[in-house]
Design a protein around this motif. Structure first.
Motif, PDB file in Angstrom:
ATOM      1  N   LYS A 149     -15.642  -0.822 -13.955  1.00 46.42           N
ATOM      2  CA  LYS A 149     -14.978  -0.499 -15.234  1.00 46.42           C
ATOM      3  C   LYS A 149     -13.508  -0.148 -15.012  1.00 46.42           C
ATOM      4  O   LYS A 149     -13.039   0.946 -15.340  1.00 46.42           O
ATOM      5  N   GLU A 204     -15.355  -4.976 -21.422  1.00 53.51           N
ATOM      6  CA  GLU A 204     -15.669  -6.316 -21.952  1.00 53.51           C
ATOM      7  C   GLU A 204     -14.378  -7.022 -22.378  1.00 53.51           C
ATOM      8  O   GLU A 204     -14.157  -8.195 -22.073  1.00 53.51           O
ATOM      9  N   LYS A 205     -13.534  -6.274 -23.093  1.00 44.55           N
ATOM     10  CA  LYS A 205     -12.259  -6.844 -23.557  1.00 44.55           C
ATOM     11  C   LYS A 205     -11.383  -7.228 -22.360  1.00 44.55           C
ATOM     12  O   LYS A 205     -10.653  -8.206 -22.385  1.00 44.55           O
ATOM     13  N   GLU A 206     -11.495  -6.419 -21.304  1.00 46.47           N
ATOM     14  CA  GLU A 206     -10.673  -6.647 -20.123  1.00 46.47           C
ATOM     15  C   GLU A 206     -11.059  -7.978 -19.458  1.00 46.47           C
ATOM     16  O   GLU A 206     -10.199  -8.715 -18.976  1.00 46.47           O
ATOM     17  N   VAL A 207     -12.373  -8.283 -19.480  1.00 46.98           N
ATOM     18  CA  VAL A 207     -12.838  -9.552 -18.912  1.00 46.98           C
ATOM     19  C   VAL A 207     -12.194 -10.705 -19.676  1.00 46.98           C
ATOM     20  O   VAL A 207     -11.704 -11.674 -19.094  1.00 46.98           O
ATOM     21  N   GLU A 208     -12.168 -10.569 -21.009  1.00 45.02           N
ATOM     22  CA  GLU A 208     -11.567 -11.616 -21.841  1.00 45.02           C
ATOM     23  C   GLU A 208     -10.090 -11.788 -21.507  1.00 45.02           C
ATOM     24  O   GLU A 208      -9.568 -12.898 -21.379  1.00 45.02           O
ATOM     25  N   LYS A 229     -16.480  -5.347 -14.436  1.00 39.34           N
ATOM     26  CA  LYS A 229     -17.684  -4.839 -15.104  1.00 39.34           C
ATOM     27  C   LYS A 229     -18.312  -3.683 -14.332  1.00 39.34           C
ATOM     28  O   LYS A 229     -18.673  -2.655 -14.899  1.00 39.34           O
ATOM     29  N   GLU A 235     -17.189   1.048 -21.534  1.00 34.89           N
ATOM     30  CA  GLU A 235     -17.968  -0.197 -21.602  1.00 34.89           C
ATOM     31  C   GLU A 235     -17.276  -1.269 -22.448  1.00 34.89           C
ATOM     32  O   GLU A 235     -17.100  -2.411 -22.022  1.00 34.89           O
ATOM     33  N   VAL A 236     -16.880  -0.854 -23.664  1.00 31.10           N
ATOM     34  CA  VAL A 236     -16.288  -1.819 -24.609  1.00 31.10           C
ATOM     35  C   VAL A 236     -14.946  -2.334 -24.083  1.00 31.10           C
ATOM     36  O   VAL A 236     -14.672  -3.538 -24.109  1.00 31.10           O
ATOM     37  N   GLU A 237     -14.166  -1.417 -23.575  1.00 32.39           N
ATOM     38  CA  GLU A 237     -12.858  -1.819 -23.044  1.00 32.39           C
ATOM     39  C   GLU A 237     -13.019  -2.794 -21.876  1.00 32.39           C
ATOM     40  O   GLU A 237     -12.248  -3.751 -21.733  1.00 32.39           O
TER      41      GLU A 237
END
Ligand code: PEP
Ligand code: MG
Length: 592
Positions: free
Chosen positions: A95, A36-40, A92, A32-34
C-alpha cells in the motif's frame, strides 16, 4: 571517495540522492482505495511511456536502424510482465505510492543484474535504470520531491545544494551532507557546521556512484565518503564517530572560562548565525555574543519580501535572547552563491563581481531602509551593531549611512525609540576595502574581516568552485600581509577589528591570527568556539607573535601551510594530529 572536509564529525546512514537527472522517491502510505487508484495511475504512466518510446523509435528509424533496435529493448522491458506486475503487486501488498513501488522493483532487478557475469546483459542494467527514470518522470510530472518531504534519517548526496535547499531540509532527519560541487567556504559547509552536521564538498563523480538508499559513511574529519561499507568499516567509523563526539564534549568544559592567553590577553569569541532559531543553543558553546547575523537567510524562508516589522520582530528575538552581549546584524548580502529567487536576484554572467551585498541594497534603497529600521528598532533591546557587507569604497558607506540617517529620522518622526548611538561597521572582504582600510576606518566604528570573500577576491579563486579549491589558500602570504595590515590600521585608528570568515573559526589558524596583530573578536560558527578557545588558553601571545613573524618571512603558501600544520600538530596533537588513530589522540597515555 575524497573531498573537502567542511564540517567535522562522522555520519553513518542511508544516502538520499538529490540529483537533477534522478528523482528522489519518498514513500507514502496509502489506504485500500487509494492503492487501487495508484495501480491505475501506474498503468497510465506505463501506457504513456510506451507511446513515448514508439514515438522515439520512429524518429530513431529515420536516423539509423541500429538505434531503433536499441530502443526495442525498452519496449520489451515495458511489455515485460515482471517489471509491471511486480510493481503493481508492490503497490497492493505494501500500500505504497507507485513511485516507491517501482523503485523497489527496480532495486530487486538491479541486484539480479549484479550477479550476472555477462557484459552484454550487464549493459541492460543501465537501460532498465533509464527506462524506470522515464516512467518516474511520467508518474511525477516534472516536479521532483522536495527536501522538506524527507521523513527518515538520511545523508544528503547531491551535485550542489542551494541555500534554499538547505533551509528547506528537515534538520532533524538530515545526518550529513556530501556534494560534488563546492569549495572550502561554500554555504553548504557553513550551514552544516552551524548545525554540527558532518559535511564534505567537492567529491568528484559522487552522484554517479551513489544511489538513494545506499549505506554511506561521511567522515567530515578527514574528508572521506565510504560507499556500502564493510562491517569492519562500520565498526571503525562508529568508533571514530563516538570518539569525536566525546572529544567535542570534553572541549565543552571550557565554556565558562574566558578566551585568554597564558599571558593575560583576552579576545571575545562570538558566533556567526544564519537564523534566529540558532540563538537559544548558543550558550552551550560559551559564545560571548553574535559577531555576524547573516540576515539573507531570513529573506529566503519568507514567502514574500520581509518588511520592516518582520525584520524587527526577528532581530528583537535574537537581541533579547543575547541580553547585554553584542549582536552584529549584517544587512542583506544576497548575490553570488546566495541567489534567492523572486524579485531580488538577477541573472548575471559574473555574479561574484555583480550586484551583490551593499550594492544590491543601494540599488534598492527601500530594501536598506526596511533593514535599517528593523535593526534600529531592535537596538533598543540590547547591544546591537549594524554591519554593511561587500564594501569596496567609502562612497558606499557614506551612501548607506545617509539611508540609515533617513531611517532614523522616520523613526523619530513616528516617535519610535531606538539606540541613537548604534555602532556601524564595514565588512572588509574586497581587496579595495583592505587596501584603503585607513579611509574606511574613518567612516565606521568597527570593521569585520570577511576572509571567505577576501581570500576569493585577493587570490582570484572562486570560493565555491571545487576545481580551484586547492588554490584557495588562507595561508597565502598575500592574505596574511593583508590581515596584518588591516589589524595594524585598525589599532592605529583606535577602532575595533574582528574576523568573521571561516578562517576565524579554524583552530589551525588561531595562533597565527593572534600573532598577526591586535584582534578584538573572532566570530565563527558556534561549534568551533570551544576548539578555538582551547588553543587561545594554551598559548602565550608572545609565542604567537614569534610564529607570525616567522611565517611572514615565508614566500610560498604551501610552505606556510605545511609549517603551520606541523607546528600545530606538535603543539596540539590531540586536535590536529591526523597520523595517529583518533582513539590514540583521545588517550595520549595509550601511546606510550
Ligand atoms: C565572508 O565573506 O568571510 C563572510 C563572513 O561573509 P559570507 O561568507 O556570508 O559571504
Ligand atoms: Mg562575504
Amino acid at each position: 571517495m575524497k573531498g573537502i572536509a567542511v564540517s567535522k564529525g562522522v555520519a553513518i546512514g542511508k544516502a538520499y540522492l538529490l540529483d537533477s537527472t534522478k528523482f528522489c522517491i519518498i514513500k507514502h502510505q496509502l489506504d485500500e482505495v487509494e492503492a487501487e487508484k495508484e495501480v491505475e495511475r501506474f498503468r497510465e504512466a506505463i501506457e504513456k511511456t510506451k507511446l513515448q518510446m514508439t514515438e522515439i523509435k520512429k524518429r530513431a528509424e529515420k536516423i539509423a536502424d541500429k538505434y531503433a533496435v536499441i530502443l526495442d529493448t525498452y519496449s520489451l522491458l515495458l511489455d515485460d510482465d515482471i517489471l509491471v506486475n511486480d510493481t503493481i503487486e508492490n503497490i497492493k501488498k505494501h500500500k505504497t505510492n507507485a513511485e516507491w513501488a517501482l523503485t523497489q522493483t527496480l532495486n530487486t532487478f538491479l541486484k539480479l543484474f549484479d550477479n550476472i557475469n555477462d557484459d552484454y546483459l550487464k549493459g541492460k542494467k543501465d537501460d532498465l535504470d533509464l527506462l524506470v527514470q522515464t516512467i518516474l518522470k511520467n508518474l511525477i510530472g516534472h516536479s521532483q520531491e522536495s527536501l522538506s518531504d524527507i521523513q527518515e534519517p538520511v545523508i544528503i548526496v547531491t551535485h550542489s545544494l542551494s541555500p534554499s535547499d538547505t533551509i528547506m531540509m528537515p534538520k532533524n532527519f538530515v545526518k550529513g551532507m556530501v556534494t560534488e560541487a563546492g569549495g572550502k567556504t561554500s554555504h553548504v559547509g557553513i550551514f552544516a557546521a552551524a548545525l554540527g552536521m558532518p559535511a564534505i564538498t567537492g567529491v568528484k563523480g559522487l552522484t554517479s556512484k551513489i544511489n538513494s538508499g545506499d549505506q554511506i559513511i561521511v567522515d567530515g574529519i578527514d574528508g572521506e565518503v565510504i560507499i556500502n561499507p564493510t562491517s569492519e568499516n562500520l565498526q571503525h567509523y562508529a568508533k571514530k564517530q563516538e570518539n569525536y563526539r566525546k572529544y567535542e564534549e570534553r572541549l565543552l568544559t571550557n565554556i565558562h572560562q574566558p578566551a585568554e592567553t597564558l599571558d593575560g590577553h583576552q579576545i571575545k569569541l562570538l558566533a556567526n548565525i544564519e537564523s534566529n532559531q540558532e540563538v537559544s543553543s548558543l550558550h552551550k558553546f560559551g559564545v560571548e555574543g553574535v559577531g555576524l547575523y547573516r540576515t539573507e537567510f531570513l529573506y529566503l524562508t519568507a514567502s514574500s519580501l520581509p518588511g520592516e516589522r518582520d525584520l524587527y520582530e526577528n532581530f528583537k528575538s535574537v537581541v533579547q535572547e543575547m541580553g547585554s552581549r553584542p549582536v552584529v546584524i549584517r544587512t542583506l548580502d544576497i548575490g553570488m552563491d546566495k541567489q534567492f529567487g523572486d524579485g531580488l536576484s538577477i541573472d548575471e554572467d559574473n555574479p561574484a563581481l555583480g550586484l551583490r551585498g551593499i550594492r544590491l541594497s543601494l540599488a534598492n534603497p527601500q530594501l536598506l531602509t526596511d533593514q535599517a529600521k528593523g535593526i534600529l528598532r531592535a537596538s533598543l533591546y540590547g547591544n546591537v551593531k549594524i554591519l554593511y557587507p561587500m564594501i569596496s569604497s567609502v562612497t558606499e558607506i557614506i551612501q548607506a549611512n545617509i539611508i540609515l540617517e533617513e531611517a532614523k529620522n522616520e523613526l523619530r518622526k513616528d516617535q519610535i525609540p531606538f539606540n541613537e548611538d548604534i555602532e556601524v561597521g564595514a565588512m572588509i572582504e574586497t581587496p579595495a576595502a583592505a587596501i584603503c582600510i585607513d579611509h574606511i576606518l574613518k567612516e565606521v566604528d568597527f570593521v569585520s574581516i570577511g576572509t571567505n570573500d577576501l581570500i576569493q577576491y585577493l587570490l582570484a579563486v572562486d570560493r565555491i568552485n571545487e576545481n580551484v579549491a586547492h588554490l584557495y589558500q588562507p595561508f597565502h602570504p598575500s592574505v596574511l600581509r593583508t590581515l596584518k595590515n588591516i589589524m595594524q590600521s585598525a589599532e592605529n585608528a583606535g577602532k575595533k577589528v574582528s574576523i568573521c570568515g571561516e578562517l576565524g573559526g579554524d583552530p589551525m589558524a588561531t595562533m597565527l591570527l593572534l600573532g598577526l596583530g591586535k584582534l578584538d573578536d573572532l566570530s565563527m560558527e558556534p561549534h568551533s568556539v570551544p576548539k578555538v578557545k582551547k588553543i587561545i588558553r594554551t598559548i602565550r601571545l608572545e609565542e604567537a607573535r614569534q610564529l607570525a613573524d616567522e611565517v611572514l618571512e615565508m614566500s610560498s603558501p604551501d610552505e606556510i601551510t605545511s609549517f603551520i600544520t606541523s607546528e600545530m600538530r606538535v603543539r596540539f596533537p590531540e586536535d590536529f594530529d591526523r597520523d595517529l588513530s583518533f582513539e590514540e589522540k583521545l588517550n595520549p597515555a595509550k601511546r606510550e
